[in-house]
Design a protein around this motif. Structure first.
Motif, PDB file in Angstrom:
ATOM      1  N   GLU A 191      57.064  91.647  73.641  1.00 41.61           N
ATOM      2  CA  GLU A 191      55.855  91.391  74.440  1.00 41.61           C
ATOM      3  C   GLU A 191      54.838  90.503  73.713  1.00 41.61           C
ATOM      4  OE1 GLU A 191      55.875  92.109  77.607  1.00 41.61           O
ATOM      5  OE2 GLU A 191      57.814  93.092  77.308  1.00 41.61           O
ATOM      6  N   GLU A 192      54.914  90.446  72.383  1.00 35.64           N
ATOM      7  CA  GLU A 192      54.041  89.565  71.595  1.00 35.64           C
ATOM      8  C   GLU A 192      54.198  88.101  71.983  1.00 35.64           C
ATOM      9  OE1 GLU A 192      51.756  89.343  68.810  1.00 35.64           O
ATOM     10  OE2 GLU A 192      51.327  91.209  69.868  1.00 35.64           O
ATOM     11  N   LEU A 193      55.368  87.776  72.552  1.00 34.08           N
ATOM     12  CA  LEU A 193      55.674  86.373  72.891  1.00 34.08           C
ATOM     13  C   LEU A 193      54.574  85.749  73.744  1.00 34.08           C
ATOM     14  CD1 LEU A 193      57.793  84.026  72.895  1.00 34.08           C
ATOM     15  CD2 LEU A 193      58.631  84.969  75.052  1.00 34.08           C
ATOM     16  N   TRP A 194      54.075  86.523  74.713  1.00 32.68           N
ATOM     17  CA  TRP A 194      53.127  85.955  75.694  1.00 32.68           C
ATOM     18  C   TRP A 194      51.816  85.553  75.026  1.00 32.68           C
ATOM     19  CZ3 TRP A 194      56.823  85.043  78.685  1.00 32.68           C
ATOM     20  CH2 TRP A 194      57.844  85.982  78.884  1.00 32.68           C
ATOM     21  N   ASN A 195      51.526  86.134  73.850  1.00 29.52           N
ATOM     22  CA  ASN A 195      50.293  85.776  73.142  1.00 29.52           C
ATOM     23  C   ASN A 195      50.309  84.360  72.580  1.00 29.52           C
ATOM     24  OD1 ASN A 195      49.055  88.212  73.632  1.00 29.52           O
ATOM     25  ND2 ASN A 195      50.022  89.185  71.857  1.00 29.52           N
ATOM     26  N   ARG A 196      51.503  83.729  72.559  1.00 29.83           N
ATOM     27  CA  ARG A 196      51.580  82.344  72.100  1.00 29.83           C
ATOM     28  C   ARG A 196      50.891  81.395  73.076  1.00 29.83           C
ATOM     29  NH1 ARG A 196      57.961  81.637  70.472  1.00 29.83           N
ATOM     30  NH2 ARG A 196      57.853  82.968  68.633  1.00 29.83           N
ATOM     31  N   PHE A 197      50.823  81.833  74.323  1.00 25.77           N
ATOM     32  CA  PHE A 197      50.379  80.916  75.373  1.00 25.77           C
ATOM     33  C   PHE A 197      48.919  81.153  75.754  1.00 25.77           C
ATOM     34  CE2 PHE A 197      54.968  81.762  75.970  1.00 25.77           C
ATOM     35  CZ  PHE A 197      55.420  80.513  75.579  1.00 25.77           C
TER      36      PHE A 197
END
Ligand SMILES: Nc1nc2c(ncn2[C@@H]2O[C@H](COP(=O)(O)OP(=O)(O)O)[C@@H](OP(=O)(O)OP(=O)(O)O)[C@H]2O)c(=O)[nH]1
Length: 178
Positions: free
Chosen positions: A131-137
């Motif tokens: 879920e950390e992935l979405w914080n890249r955007f």
């Protein structure tokens, strides 16, 4: 022309990375070029594919520069892929979804290849990063990111249903966003 475009894009994106990674940015435009090459042999379209982010993301690259270096048609296609960065995320993405359905076929092809390349990144990174992935955007909400990729899918469905590129795009959306 394609070789020159690869060289130009490589220099223009020098020092840039894919969001939240150490992957050199140029891997994305190269992948977009390769995907577009499965749909057309038109070298101006393939060149525009590798140049597609240069106006938006690279200092000193304008439509006029690309028209002189390549051709007015290449420059127009790249301009057609560029978002107005003075607008908000929601305004920009809504405008892209709105315009891509009625854009010229080659602009649609590059747009589809661009989003497929991004979906391949998400499909590879999501199992590793979670879920950390979405914080890249900029838009950190998975639901809204899914809304954007699905909006592009729905806008292109009529014209691209039979393309294997589109079918792969749909499979990856289904797998990652449901
Ligand atoms: N999935 C993924 N996307 C990444 C990565 N690195 C950079 N991006 C770019 O991030 C954009 C989405 O990020 P956001 O923060 O939501 O949007 P924004 O940059 O447009 O404001 C995508 O642009 P776009 O507007 O959809 O298309 P384009 O700018 O590539 O034309 C994509 O190209 C990565 O590692 N994975």
């Amino acid at each position: 022309m394609i070789d020159r475009a690869v060289e130009f894009a490589t220099k223009a994106h020098e020092g840039q990375f894919r969001k939240g990674t150490r992957r050199p940015y140029i891997v994305h435009p190269i992948e977009v070029k390769d995907i577009v090459s499965t749909m057309t042999r038109d070298e101006e379209v393939i060149s525009a594919a590798v140049l597609h982010d240069t106006i938006e993301d690279c200092q000193g690259v304008t439509r006029e520069v690309l028209a002189l270096e390549f051709s007015p048609r290449v420059a127009a296609m790249v301009a057609g892929e560029s978002e107005d960065k003075s607008k908000t995320w929601l305004e920009r993405k809504s405008a892209t979804i709105q315009s891509i359905g009625s854009a010229p076929r080659e602009v649609q092809m590059i747009g589809l290849a661009d989003k497929l390349s991004n979906m391949r990144d998400i499909d590879r990174d999501y199992p590793k990063v979670g879920e950390e992935l979405w914080n890249r955007f900029r838009m950190k909400d998975k639901k809204m990111i899914g809304w954007y990729y699905k909006g592009i899918r729905d806008a292109l469905a009529k014209d691209f249903q039979k393309e294997s590129v589109f079918q792969e795009y749909c499979r990856l959306i289904q797998k990652n966003f449901g």
